[in-house]
Scaffold this motif. Structure first.
Motif: not given
Ligand SMILES: [Zn+2]
Length: 72
Positions: A32, A36, A11, A13-16
């Protein structure tokens, strides 16, 4: 032999880790995605402001020149 490959990305936005089958892919959630988009919008706004700056400065100089020509 058919390889079964699961596409996934992080992701922005949050790197998930987000799987390609996720409805909000490549984002993990609608939230997210909105974050972005907001980043891109504010970045584009800064760039367009910088480009239009010379015009704004020109009009400010014009006003100052007019004031300076006033006899005192
Ligand atoms: Zn996310």
């Amino acid at each position: 032999m058919a390889k079964k490959k699961t596409k996934s990305l992080r992701c922005p936005s949050c790197k998930t880790i987000v799987l390609a089958k996720d409805p909000e892919f490549p984002f993990c959630s609608e939230r997210c995605r909105t974050i972005d988009l907001g980043k891109w919008a504010s970045g584009a706004y800064k760039v367009s402001t910088a480009i239009s700056d010379p015009e704004v400065l020109e009009s400010l100089i014009d006003e100052n020149g007019e004031a300076r020509n006033k006899p005192s």
